[in-house]
Design an enzyme around this catalytic site. Structure first.
Site, short mmCIF file in Angstrom:
data_model
loop_
_atom_site.label_atom_id
_atom_site.label_comp_id
_atom_site.label_asym_id
_atom_site.label_seq_id
_atom_site.Cartn_x
_atom_site.Cartn_y
_atom_site.Cartn_z
N SER A 188 0.82 -1.21 0.00
CA SER A 188 0.00 0.00 0.00
C SER A 188 0.86 1.26 0.00
CB SER A 188 -0.96 0.00 1.20
OG SER A 188 -0.36 0.69 2.27
N LYS A 189 0.19 2.34 -0.36
CA LYS A 189 0.81 3.65 -0.52
C LYS A 189 1.66 4.06 0.67
CE LYS A 189 -2.13 6.80 -3.09
NZ LYS A 189 -3.09 7.86 -3.00
N ARG A 190 1.19 3.66 1.86
CA ARG A 190 1.86 4.12 3.07
C ARG A 190 3.29 3.61 3.20
NH1 ARG A 190 -2.33 1.97 6.61
NH2 ARG A 190 -3.17 1.50 4.60
#
Ligand code: GLU
Length: 498
Positions: free
Chosen positions: A261-263
């Site tokens: 994910s982006k995080r």
């Protein structure tokens, strides 16, 4: 040409996840392998998620990666969005009249119905169901309104959605080429909204209508859509249409086996482009995340991928995205790439780091080509260039480590310095080979050899104990710069040693 037609159907949100690139790539490879058609359709029916420029951005990312389609939404030579093909429009928001026609068909046959329930009512029902320990789903409140009741509510201006009327206890089956035979029961499914209050279709309705009308034969998409597929399959049945073959690709996981994910940092195609990865490297690596070729080959050109790719070898479990492995693959392409290509790719990072001024870019291109050829063995991606070039810029430098300083105190250093200075000054040609000959002649005449010779020269010319091949470094620096550096090191370092 075979009748295989596949599509990549992104919702343009302004961000192209590496998983989207892989979905596009597998569709592309599947079509190419089969001699079929690969189409790009834009799914923009969720009006709350629209982002300006997102379509262009996504198309540019695909173009950069070389995952090219010949039908659907594309960019013209001026970079403007255009469409090509006989099954258009390929942008869902331009197909509203088509969805109207098909929803009418379902309403007329009783397979869809108007629903006037307010959000408050639906929330309350959901809460009650949760409290009773039931799976929240629509309770069918509007399923049996009479045509007159419906008309009266419409006339009164009540907002409505249109829902799919699922039969009770009806078995839905389909075959997924990755997961095998799948079976669902309508008792576990919801009466899906097909048309929203804003008149736009939901993804579920538009995707089925479009895939059918665009003659899509295989649907290859991420596994997050598996649970939606039975609703789609039922829609094909309701219309009496032949359903396509389904393929759900495993998620892409990070090295901790969690969904990427982006995080966690770089997950957008744009992130990798910005770091100066080569598209061939990224695409080659992404192809291997979830698909394994028959032998252990790891480096594939696009043509080789087209030949080797098959859905049978796509794994059911998630593919792990490992940046180290990506770097290894990309490094391979960096080493192979033409110096001119790499110089272009590396230039912006050198400018950004202040090594080269914006207006010197053209004049310094040849120098950067030389630098790149000297250091490319060390690069995983272009941005790393700035970690390896300080030795090539300026003629003043520090002796980098205490160890380097100690080395300069060795007994042979003054002799080496004089010999080096004299031979460089006398040199007529200054390429890596002749510079190597200079060092060799010092070895012969002065009996200074090995580390004493090479490390000693390196420290006096660059201040560092490690780096690219020293004759090559000398070539890139050029004769005049080497002499200036030697003079600088003498005055500022050697003369001050006791
Ligand atoms: N618009 C959907 C997405 O962005 C497409 C899903 C599908 O391929 O059916 O993921």
């Amino acid at each position: 040409m075979s009748n295989v037609r596949v599509r990549f159907a992104p919702s343009p949100t302004g961000f192209v996840h590496i998983g989207s690139l892989r979905t596009a790539l597998y569709n592309y490879l599947f079509a190419k392998h089969a001699g079929g058609e690969y189409i790009l359709r834009v799914e923009d029916t969720d009006r709350t998620r629209l982002v300006d420029g997102a379509i262009e951005n996504m198309l540019n990312a695909m173009k950069w990666a070389g995952v090219n389609h010949t039908e659907g939404v594309m960019l013209d030579e001026n970079g403007n969005v255009t469409q090509k093909g006989e099954y258009g429009p390929y942008i869902q928001s331009e197909r509203l009249d088509i969805y109207q026609k098909y929803i009418k068909e379902l309403l007329d046959s009783g397979k869809a119905y108007y629903c006037f329930c307010t959000k408050e009512r639906l929330d309350a029902v959901r809460e009650q169901q949760k409290e009773a320990g039931e799976t929240p789903r629509y309770d069918g409140h509007c399923r049996d309104l009479t045509p007159e009741e419906v008309q009266a509510k419409i006339d009164a201006g009540e907002p409505y959605v249109i829902r799919l009327r699922l039969p009770e206890d009806h078995k839905i089956t389909f075959t997924d080429l990755v997961r095998g035979d799948m079976e669902f029961n309508t008792n576990d499914l919801d009466d899906q909204v097909l048309i929203k209050t804003d008149g736009f279709p939901t993804y579920h309705f538009a995707v089925v209508v479009d895939d059918h009308l665009m003659k899509i034969t295989h649907i290859i998409r991420g596994e997050e859509w598996v649970s939606s597929t039975p609703k789609h399959v039922y829609l094909y049945e309701a219309f009496g249409w032949e359903k396509p073959v389904f393929v759900h690709l495993p998620n892409i996981l990070n090295t901790e086996k969690k969904k990427l994910s982006k995080r966690q940092g770089d997950v957008a195609v744009e992130d990798f482009k910005k770091k100066g990865y080569l598209p061939e490297g990224l695409v080659n690596y992404v192809a291997l995340v979830g698909w394994s070729p028959e032998d252990n080959q790891e480096i594939f050109s696009m043509e080789e991928l087209e030949k080797a790719f098959s859905i049978e070898r796509v794994s059911k479990s998630g593919g792990v995205f490992d940046t180290e492995k990506l770097n290894w693959v990309n490094h391979h392409y960096m080493k192979e790439a033409d110096d001119a290509v790499l110089a272009e790719l590396c230039m912006p990072y050198l400018v950004e780091a202040g090594y080269i001024a914006e207006d010197e870019k053209e004049a310094k291109m040849d120098l950067v080509k030389e630098i790149v050829s000297a250091v490319k063995e060390k690069l995983h991606y272009a941005k790393e260039i700035t970690d390896h070039v300080s030795i090539f810029f300026g003629d003043k430098f520090e002796i980098e480590t205490e160890e380097g300083m100690e080395f300069l105190k060795l007994e042979h250093i003054p002799t080496l310095f004089d010999a080096l200075r004299e031979k460089i000054e006398a040199a007529e040609s200054f390429d890596a080979d002749s510079n190597f000959a200079i060092l060799k002649s010092i070895q012969k005449e002065y009996k200074i050899k090995g580390k004493n010779l090479y490390m000693g020269s390196r420290i006096m010319l660059t201040g560092q104990m490690h780096g690219p091949d020293i004759p090559k470094v000398m070539e890139v620096l050029g004769k005049e710069n080497c002499l200036r550096r030697l003079d600088y090191v003498k005055a500022n370092v050697l003369d001050k040693l006791n």
